[in-house]
Write a protein that holds these residues in place. Sequence first.
Motif, PDB file in Angstrom:
ATOM      1  N   PRO A   1       0.823  -1.194   0.000  1.00  0.00           N
ATOM      2  CA  PRO A   1       0.000   0.000   0.000  1.00  0.00           C
ATOM      3  C   PRO A   1       0.858   1.245   0.000  1.00  0.00           C
ATOM      4  CG  PRO A   1      -0.714  -1.550   1.702  1.00  0.00           C
ATOM      5  CD  PRO A   1       0.557  -2.056   1.145  1.00  0.00           C
ATOM      6  N   GLY A   2       0.594   2.129  -0.917  1.00  0.00           N
ATOM      7  CA  GLY A   2       1.348   3.375  -0.963  1.00  0.00           C
ATOM      8  C   GLY A   2       2.678   3.249  -1.662  1.00  0.00           C
ATOM      9  N   ALA A   3       3.074   2.056  -2.049  1.00  0.00           N
ATOM     10  CA  ALA A   3       4.371   1.887  -2.689  1.00  0.00           C
ATOM     11  C   ALA A   3       4.166   1.796  -4.190  1.00  0.00           C
ATOM     12  CB  ALA A   3       5.055   0.625  -2.166  1.00  0.00           C
ATOM     13  N   THR A   4       4.177   2.897  -4.870  1.00  0.00           N
ATOM     14  CA  THR A   4       3.912   2.927  -6.305  1.00  0.00           C
ATOM     15  C   THR A   4       5.169   3.169  -7.118  1.00  0.00           C
ATOM     16  OG1 THR A   4       3.412   5.287  -6.142  1.00  0.00           O
ATOM     17  CG2 THR A   4       1.573   3.764  -5.922  1.00  0.00           C
ATOM     18  N   GLU A   5       6.301   3.438  -6.436  1.00  0.00           N
ATOM     19  CA  GLU A   5       7.513   3.765  -7.169  1.00  0.00           C
ATOM     20  C   GLU A   5       8.268   2.529  -7.634  1.00  0.00           C
ATOM     21  OE1 GLU A   5       9.901   6.268  -4.795  1.00  0.00           O
ATOM     22  OE2 GLU A   5       8.444   7.880  -4.653  1.00  0.00           O
ATOM     23  N   GLY A   6       8.093   1.412  -6.982  1.00  0.00           N
ATOM     24  CA  GLY A   6       8.848   0.239  -7.366  1.00  0.00           C
ATOM     25  C   GLY A   6       8.531  -0.936  -6.483  1.00  0.00           C
ATOM     26  N   PRO A   7       9.180  -2.093  -6.708  1.00  0.00           N
ATOM     27  CA  PRO A   7       8.902  -3.305  -5.956  1.00  0.00           C
ATOM     28  C   PRO A   7       9.460  -3.227  -4.546  1.00  0.00           C
ATOM     29  CG  PRO A   7      10.735  -3.660  -7.452  1.00  0.00           C
ATOM     30  CD  PRO A   7      10.216  -2.281  -7.740  1.00  0.00           C
ATOM     31  N   MET A   8       8.945  -4.129  -3.705  1.00  0.00           N
ATOM     32  CA  MET A   8       9.382  -4.217  -2.324  1.00  0.00           C
ATOM     33  C   MET A   8       9.946  -5.603  -2.074  1.00  0.00           C
ATOM     34  SD  MET A   8       8.519  -1.292  -0.909  1.00  0.00           S
ATOM     35  CE  MET A   8       8.517  -1.628   0.848  1.00  0.00           C
ATOM     36  N   LEU A   9      11.036  -5.669  -1.288  1.00  0.00           N
ATOM     37  CA  LEU A   9      11.554  -6.935  -0.796  1.00  0.00           C
ATOM     38  C   LEU A   9      10.936  -7.159   0.574  1.00  0.00           C
ATOM     39  CD1 LEU A   9      15.216  -8.187  -0.860  1.00  0.00           C
ATOM     40  CD2 LEU A   9      13.866  -8.387   1.202  1.00  0.00           C
ATOM     41  N   ALA A  10      10.168  -8.238   0.718  1.00  0.00           N
ATOM     42  CA  ALA A  10       9.472  -8.489   1.972  1.00  0.00           C
ATOM     43  C   ALA A  10       9.666  -9.938   2.372  1.00  0.00           C
ATOM     44  CB  ALA A  10       7.986  -8.172   1.836  1.00  0.00           C
ATOM     45  N   GLY A  11       9.950 -10.164   3.662  1.00  0.00           N
ATOM     46  CA  GLY A  11      10.120 -11.514   4.163  1.00  0.00           C
ATOM     47  C   GLY A  11      11.241 -11.587   5.186  1.00  0.00           C
ATOM     48  N   THR A  12      11.657 -12.813   5.489  1.00  0.00           N
ATOM     49  CA  THR A  12      12.719 -13.060   6.457  1.00  0.00           C
ATOM     50  C   THR A  12      13.924 -13.628   5.717  1.00  0.00           C
ATOM     51  OG1 THR A  12      11.081 -13.502   8.170  1.00  0.00           O
ATOM     52  CG2 THR A  12      13.308 -14.312   8.559  1.00  0.00           C
ATOM     53  N   PRO A  13      15.116 -13.030   5.860  1.00  0.00           N
ATOM     54  CA  PRO A  13      16.280 -13.445   5.063  1.00  0.00           C
ATOM     55  C   PRO A  13      16.553 -14.942   5.089  1.00  0.00           C
ATOM     56  CG  PRO A  13      16.779 -11.426   6.242  1.00  0.00           C
ATOM     57  CD  PRO A  13      15.414 -11.858   6.700  1.00  0.00           C
ATOM     58  N   LEU A  14      16.376 -15.587   6.226  1.00  0.00           N
ATOM     59  CA  LEU A  14      16.681 -17.015   6.316  1.00  0.00           C
ATOM     60  C   LEU A  14      15.733 -17.873   5.486  1.00  0.00           C
ATOM     61  CD1 LEU A  14      17.424 -17.100  10.121  1.00  0.00           C
ATOM     62  CD2 LEU A  14      19.067 -17.608   8.331  1.00  0.00           C
ATOM     63  N   TYR A  15      14.597 -17.324   5.064  1.00  0.00           N
ATOM     64  CA  TYR A  15      13.591 -18.115   4.369  1.00  0.00           C
ATOM     65  C   TYR A  15      13.135 -17.469   3.067  1.00  0.00           C
ATOM     66  CZ  TYR A  15      13.624 -20.434   8.843  1.00  0.00           C
ATOM     67  OH  TYR A  15      14.040 -21.103   9.962  1.00  0.00           O
ATOM     68  N   LEU A  16      13.911 -16.525   2.546  1.00  0.00           N
ATOM     69  CA  LEU A  16      13.553 -15.847   1.301  1.00  0.00           C
ATOM     70  C   LEU A  16      13.907 -16.706   0.095  1.00  0.00           C
ATOM     71  CD1 LEU A  16      14.667 -12.157   1.947  1.00  0.00           C
ATOM     72  CD2 LEU A  16      12.339 -13.011   1.693  1.00  0.00           C
ATOM     73  N   SER A  17      13.012 -16.723  -0.873  1.00  0.00           N
ATOM     74  CA  SER A  17      13.292 -17.445  -2.110  1.00  0.00           C
ATOM     75  C   SER A  17      14.253 -16.638  -2.978  1.00  0.00           C
ATOM     76  CB  SER A  17      11.989 -17.688  -2.870  1.00  0.00           C
ATOM     77  OG  SER A  17      11.421 -16.456  -3.266  1.00  0.00           O
ATOM     78  N   PRO A  18      14.988 -17.285  -3.876  1.00  0.00           N
ATOM     79  CA  PRO A  18      15.939 -16.555  -4.735  1.00  0.00           C
ATOM     80  C   PRO A  18      15.264 -15.478  -5.579  1.00  0.00           C
ATOM     81  CG  PRO A  18      16.376 -18.909  -4.810  1.00  0.00           C
ATOM     82  CD  PRO A  18      15.098 -18.741  -4.051  1.00  0.00           C
TER      83      PRO A  18
END
Length: 531
Positions: free
Chosen positions: A373-390
């Motif tokens: 929400p409110g993020a229209t400029e570009g993508p967001m990286l969301a999650g937990t580093p130990l379990y993030l997909s490539p």
Amino acid sequence: MVAFRAGHLLPSVQGAGSLSFQEERAFLRQRLVFLYKTLFALSAGFFAVTAGAGLLLQHRSWERVFFSTGASAHLLSILGSLGCWLICRNAVLSIRALKWLEGLALVGLLYLLKLSSYATDDVYALMLGTSCASISRAVFIPTSVRRTFWLSLACALPDAPLLALSLHTRAVGDILQPTLDALLWSGINVTLATLVCQTIYGLRQQVRDAHRLGQYTLLEPLGAGSMGEVFLASHALLRRHTAIKVLRPDAGGQDLERFEREVQLTSQLTHPNTIAIYDYGRTADGLFYYAMEYLEGMDLAELLAASGPQPPERVIHILSQVCGALEEAHGRGMLHRDIKPANLFLCRRRGIPDLVKVLDFGLVKQLGGIEEPGATEGPMLAGTPLYLSPETLSSPEKVDARSDLYSLGAVGYALLTGHHVFEGQSASEICAHHVNTLPTHPEVRLGTALPADLCCIILRCLEKQPETRFASARELRAALEACVHARAWTEQEAEQWWEAQQDSELEKTFVRSNPLALSQTLVTDLSHRAA
């Protein structure tokens, strides 16, 4: 999101009116135990000091010190306080019985102390005992102002006439002054006890109101999440325990949008392995909250900290349930994006001792919708580093349901081996491993033989390319149910495990300093990253 777990209630944070029947009884019993324990210690200590002074300093005889009328009455009051203390501590009594014990027993013990004062014509000891007993009761016991007034009056009213009766052999002038003193102090005792009760009762009411959100009264903090805090709460009418998640008061507009989206999207999910949402609201002073089911047990991070690697059959049982919850979410076009042990809660419920609940949909994304929400400029990286997909790290705009399956495979790897898929000194190092490094085979990591079919399933979930993983949560669940050890984790084994944890109290003493660290959820704007 932190785990919801059963804990002790905080009676100092609530008024008696906000408690359920059982909680009110336990609260009153706890206060009575403290009151009579205190009265026993004070009266026994006072008697020991006065008896010692009579024997050593005044050279009185044993008979006069211990077997006089006043001493006998004092000793009976000490034994009575001890008896009330032990009864309140050990016996199972109803609220009515506890209230009778609070009223009649206290008045009876105080009259025994009065007999001691009457026998020695000690008006100051009489006033001191009455004051201590009535004011202590007003402080310790959470009752109404009216009840406090009448009990205090019952304790103090007989002082003046009985003292005058005990002094009947003296001259009128010698009787009038101590009787008048006792009468005045009786009025002061009743007034002070009533005012103390009114003040404490009012403060308790204010605290209770401050911890009330709509129909819910907050009882105990359970932990803090990414956007707010979670509390154990009680519904005013239903009298059932509920978990309340409250948005931080200083949260910004984007946090509020995420908070609202979390509750709106999660409330659409009805799978038994997904946390259930009951209510959503806003207080008069602008505090947003939502109510969800209260779970008793532990999350998978705590399970690993307490017990280490899990049997393969239990891992299959847990992962299959998570697949069911994800299957419904993905079918509705929702990605969880933060699957990790701390967001998977293991419950002990009748008939299903190992029921898994998927928590914290704060980062949920609708496929084809706006990233944040409110993020229209570009993508967001969301999650937990130990379990993030490539792909979450390399091309987050292309993330789909298979990203959740990668995270679930990482959870299965941790459950099976007791270690993360990749470890490192920093989040960036771990993320680099997810993109570039092949995972070590679970058998090699654990150092012992594991079922080949389960290892193949987990390693397939951890493939770098999404198209080489399972196509859906349903396909992954079917593969898990086809394993040799599927359905080998029986209800009896699960029940025995929970009983063992309860006996050893591991559920209350989790060790946080374990190899499963660095599990903080990240939400990062990638719109300005370097090309």
